[in-house]
Design a protein around this motif. Structure first.
Motif, PDB file in Angstrom:
ATOM      1  N   GLU A 264       0.531   0.478   0.368  1.00  0.00           N
ATOM      2  CA  GLU A 264       1.915   0.907   0.561  1.00  0.00           C
ATOM      3  C   GLU A 264       2.886  -0.261   0.776  1.00  0.00           C
ATOM      4  O   GLU A 264       3.920  -0.355   0.138  1.00  0.00           O
ATOM      5  CB  GLU A 264       1.981   1.846   1.768  1.00  0.00           C
ATOM      6  CG  GLU A 264       3.094   2.839   1.660  1.00  0.00           C
ATOM      7  CD  GLU A 264       2.912   3.978   2.657  1.00  0.00           C
ATOM      8  OE1 GLU A 264       2.142   3.816   3.630  1.00  0.00           O
ATOM      9  OE2 GLU A 264       3.556   5.008   2.456  1.00  0.00           O
ATOM     10  N   THR A 265       2.479  -1.207   1.630  1.00  0.00           N
ATOM     11  CA  THR A 265       3.416  -2.287   1.985  1.00  0.00           C
ATOM     12  C   THR A 265       3.663  -3.231   0.809  1.00  0.00           C
ATOM     13  O   THR A 265       4.623  -3.989   0.814  1.00  0.00           O
ATOM     14  CB  THR A 265       2.888  -3.115   3.170  1.00  0.00           C
ATOM     15  OG1 THR A 265       1.524  -3.424   2.912  1.00  0.00           O
ATOM     16  CG2 THR A 265       3.010  -2.367   4.480  1.00  0.00           C
TER      17      THR A 265
ATOM     18  N   HIS B  57       7.518   7.351  -1.052  1.00  0.00           N
ATOM     19  CA  HIS B  57       6.239   7.483  -1.758  1.00  0.00           C
ATOM     20  C   HIS B  57       5.631   8.847  -1.376  1.00  0.00           C
ATOM     21  O   HIS B  57       5.763   9.236  -0.222  1.00  0.00           O
ATOM     22  CB  HIS B  57       5.336   6.329  -1.292  1.00  0.00           C
ATOM     23  CG  HIS B  57       4.042   6.260  -2.013  1.00  0.00           C
ATOM     24  ND1 HIS B  57       3.913   5.652  -3.239  1.00  0.00           N
ATOM     25  CD2 HIS B  57       2.823   6.750  -1.684  1.00  0.00           C
ATOM     26  CE1 HIS B  57       2.654   5.761  -3.626  1.00  0.00           C
ATOM     27  NE2 HIS B  57       1.982   6.408  -2.706  1.00  0.00           N
ATOM     28  N   PRO B  58       4.984   9.616  -2.246  1.00  0.00           N
ATOM     29  CA  PRO B  58       4.740   9.338  -3.661  1.00  0.00           C
ATOM     30  C   PRO B  58       5.937   9.735  -4.519  1.00  0.00           C
ATOM     31  O   PRO B  58       6.468  10.839  -4.389  1.00  0.00           O
ATOM     32  CB  PRO B  58       3.535  10.228  -3.965  1.00  0.00           C
ATOM     33  CG  PRO B  58       3.639  11.369  -2.997  1.00  0.00           C
ATOM     34  CD  PRO B  58       4.322  10.838  -1.778  1.00  0.00           C
TER      35      PRO B  58
ATOM     36  N   VAL C  79      -2.944  -3.384  -5.163  1.00  0.00           N
ATOM     37  CA  VAL C  79      -3.432  -4.769  -5.195  1.00  0.00           C
ATOM     38  C   VAL C  79      -4.919  -4.706  -5.562  1.00  0.00           C
ATOM     39  O   VAL C  79      -5.735  -4.192  -4.785  1.00  0.00           O
ATOM     40  CB  VAL C  79      -3.254  -5.465  -3.820  1.00  0.00           C
ATOM     41  CG1 VAL C  79      -3.703  -6.926  -3.897  1.00  0.00           C
ATOM     42  CG2 VAL C  79      -1.811  -5.355  -3.356  1.00  0.00           C
ATOM     43  N   PRO C  80      -5.289  -5.193  -6.762  1.00  0.00           N
ATOM     44  CA  PRO C  80      -6.658  -4.969  -7.255  1.00  0.00           C
ATOM     45  C   PRO C  80      -7.765  -5.402  -6.295  1.00  0.00           C
ATOM     46  O   PRO C  80      -8.736  -4.677  -6.097  1.00  0.00           O
ATOM     47  CB  PRO C  80      -6.703  -5.782  -8.557  1.00  0.00           C
ATOM     48  CG  PRO C  80      -5.283  -5.790  -9.022  1.00  0.00           C
ATOM     49  CD  PRO C  80      -4.446  -5.858  -7.772  1.00  0.00           C
ATOM     50  N   GLU C  81      -7.630  -6.580  -5.689  1.00  0.00           N
ATOM     51  CA  GLU C  81      -8.704  -7.060  -4.799  1.00  0.00           C
ATOM     52  C   GLU C  81      -8.858  -6.139  -3.587  1.00  0.00           C
ATOM     53  O   GLU C  81      -9.971  -5.865  -3.141  1.00  0.00           O
ATOM     54  CB  GLU C  81      -8.416  -8.490  -4.307  1.00  0.00           C
ATOM     55  CG  GLU C  81      -8.593  -9.569  -5.349  1.00  0.00           C
ATOM     56  CD  GLU C  81      -7.418  -9.623  -6.323  1.00  0.00           C
ATOM     57  OE1 GLU C  81      -6.399  -8.925  -6.094  1.00  0.00           O
ATOM     58  OE2 GLU C  81      -7.533 -10.347  -7.328  1.00  0.00           O
TER      59      GLU C  81
ATOM     60  N   ALA D 256      -8.083   8.568  -0.768  1.00  0.00           N
ATOM     61  CA  ALA D 256      -6.963   7.790  -1.316  1.00  0.00           C
ATOM     62  C   ALA D 256      -6.769   6.511  -0.510  1.00  0.00           C
ATOM     63  O   ALA D 256      -7.188   6.424   0.643  1.00  0.00           O
ATOM     64  CB  ALA D 256      -5.699   8.640  -1.290  1.00  0.00           C
ATOM     65  N   GLN D 257      -6.148   5.523  -1.140  1.00  0.00           N
ATOM     66  CA  GLN D 257      -5.947   4.224  -0.480  1.00  0.00           C
ATOM     67  C   GLN D 257      -4.466   3.919  -0.246  1.00  0.00           C
ATOM     68  O   GLN D 257      -4.106   2.747  -0.124  1.00  0.00           O
ATOM     69  CB  GLN D 257      -6.528   3.106  -1.352  1.00  0.00           C
ATOM     70  CG  GLN D 257      -7.992   3.239  -1.701  1.00  0.00           C
ATOM     71  CD  GLN D 257      -8.452   2.114  -2.617  1.00  0.00           C
ATOM     72  OE1 GLN D 257      -7.691   1.221  -2.970  1.00  0.00           O
ATOM     73  NE2 GLN D 257      -9.724   2.141  -3.005  1.00  0.00           N
TER      74      GLN D 257
END
Ligand code: KG4
Ligand code: ZN
Length: 362
Positions: A37-38, A185-186, A43-45, A31-32
Motif C-alpha cells: 500500500e505505502t 484503494h482499491p 513491489v516484486p521482491e 491478499a498482500q
C-alpha cells in the motif's frame, strides 16, 4: 475428482479445492494489500517474500475448509504463467513438491486463460454443471489489472488471441483514474461505486473511446487515463511553449464533479471494451464460425456497468454467457483448479521441469 489449485502470480497467495471442475469446495485468498500500500503498487521482491510466508498456511486452510485431507487430492494444479517471476516461483515450487510427495499428477495452468474459466465455478455443492464441451466455438474476454485480451476458443485447450491492449490494461486504467480522482484503494471498485451514486451524469464530459483503426481488435487505455488527468489537473501547455503553466485551467473539483467524472470514465472504458467485443464477434461470425458461448473473466468483470453491457450483448447475439460470480472475478485459485480439470481431461500434464514463465503463451 478433486483438484488442488495454487495461485501466486502477483500479490495474492491463493489455494482452492475444486470438485469435478466446477464445485468450489474451498477458495482461500491471502491478499498482500498492506505490504504494498505505502509504495502505490506491487513491489516484486516484497510480493515473493510474502508468498513464501503465506503459501503453506493458505494451502493448509484450503484443504481443511474443503473437509478433505491431502491424500484425497487427485491432482495439483498451479498457475505457472504469466506473472511476476519471483511470485510464480513460490507457487510452482510448492505445487511440484506437493505433487511429487503425494505421487499425484501436476498440471501447469495459464493464469489469463484460467480467468475465462471462472464463470463455470459454483459454490453450490449440489450443482450438476458439467464442463461445457458443447459450448464451443466460444469467444473469450479477459479484463483485469494486468490483461485485456479477446480470444476465439475452439475448446479449453485451443485458444487464439484476437486482440489485446497495446498499453495499459483496463483495470490499471481504472486504478490510475481512481488515484487521480483522489479515491482510496482499491481504485476500480471505488470508482465503480462512485459512478453508481445517485445523480451521476455519465454524459457530463466526453472522454475518448479508443478505436485504433476500423479493423483493429486491440485495446488502448492510456489516452483515456490521460484525458482524466487533464480534466482534473488542467491541460498543460504544448512542450514547444517554454513558459510554465496550463493551457486550460481545471474546473474546480466538487463531490458532484468527482462523481460525474467517475461515471463518464466508466462509460468510456466500457464502451471501448464493448466496441472490440462486438467487432471480434462479427469477425468470427463472418468467417463462418458462429460462437455459442461468451466466457468472461478478470477483476473488471466485477464492474457493474460492464456486467450489464456484456449481459445485454450476449442476449442480443444469442450467446450463452459465462460471467463469474463476484468472488471469482478477481485473482483466485479456484479458477486454476477449474481449468486444470479440463487440461487433465485433455491429458495435458506437466512434470517436475515445469518452470514459471513471465509471459502468457497466447
Ligand atoms: O483479475 P485481477 O484480480 O488481477 C489481475 O489478474 O490483474 O483484477 C484486479 C483489477 C484491479 O485493477 C481492480 O481495480 C479491478 O480489477 N476491479 C474493478 C472492479 N473490481 C475490481 N475495476 C472496475 N470496477 C470494479 N468493480
Ligand atoms: Zn488475474
Amino acid at each position: 475428482m478433486l483438484i488442488l489449485g495454487i495461485e501466486t502470480s502477483c500479490d495474492e497467495t491463493a489455494a482452492a479445492v475444486v470438485e469435478r471442475g466446477t464445485v468450489v469446495r474451498s477458495s482461500v485468498v491471502a491478499a498482500q494489500h498492506a505490504v504494498h500500500e505505502t509504495f502505490g503498487g506491487v513491489v516484486p521482491e516484497l510480493a515473493s517474500r510474502a508468498h513464501v510466508e503465506a503459501i503453506l498456511p493458505t494451502i493448509r486452510a484450503a484443504v481443511d475448509r474443503a473437509g478433505v485431507s491431502l491424500s484425497d487430492i487427485d491432482a495439483v494444479a498451479v498457475g505457472h504463467r504469466p506473472g511476476l517471476i519471483g511470485s510464480l516461483l513460490i507457487g510452482v515450487s510448492a505445487a511440484k513438491a506437493l505433487a511429487w510427495s503425494l505421487g499425484k499428477p501436476l498440471i501447469g495452468v495459464d493464469h489469463v486463460h484460467s480467468h475465462l474459466y471462472a464463470g463455470l465455478l459454483t459454490c453450490d455443492a449440489g450443482a450438476t454443471v458439467a464442463v461445457d464441451t458443447a459450448g464451443f466455438p466460444a469467444m473469450g474476454l479477459v479484463v483485469s489489472g494486468g490483461h485485456t485480451v479477446l480470444y476465439e476458443m475452439g475448446s479449453w485447450t485451443d485458444l487464439t488471441r484476437l486482440g489485446s491492449t497495446i498499453d495499459d490494461a483496463v483495470g490499471e486504467a481504472f486504478d490510475k483514474a481512481a488515484v487521480i480522482l483522489g479515491l482510496p484503494h482499491p481504485g476500480g471498485p471505488n470508482l465503480d461505486a462512485l459512478a453508481r451514486a445517485s445523480g451521476a451524469d455519465d454524459r457530463a464530459v466526453q472522454f475518448p473511446v479508443s478505436r485504433l483503426g476500423p479493423e483493429s481488435l486491440d485495446f488502448s487505455f492510456s489516452g483515456l487515463k490521460t484525458a482524466m488527468m487533464y480534466e482534473v489537473r488542467g491541460v498543460p501547455r504544448h512542450p514547444s511553449r517554454k513558459e510554465p503553466g496550463l493551457a486550460v485551467d481545471p474546473v474546480p473539483m466538487t463531490d458532484d464533479r468527482r462523481r460525474d467524472l467517475a461515471a463518464c470514465f466508466q462509460r468510456a472504458a466500457c464502451a471501448a471494451i464493448m466496441l472490440k467485443l462486438e467487432r471480434a464477434f462479427d469477425r468470427v461470425l463472418a468467417a463462418g464460425r458462429r460462437p455459442a458461448t461468451l466466457h468472461c473473466g478478470g477483476g473488471v468483470t466485477a464492474n457493474s456497468r460492464l456486467r450489464r453491457e456484456i449481459a445485454g450483448f450476449a442476449a442480443t447475439r444469442s450467446l450463452s454467457l459465462r460471467l463469474p460470480a463476484m468472488e471469482f472475478c478477481v485473482d483466485n485459485a479456484a479458477m486454476i483448479a477449474g481449468l486444470a480439470f479440463a487440461l487433465h481431461a485433455a491429458g495435458r500434464f506437466a512434470d517436475l521441469t515445469l518452470a514459471p514463465v513471465p509471459t502468457t503463451a497466447c
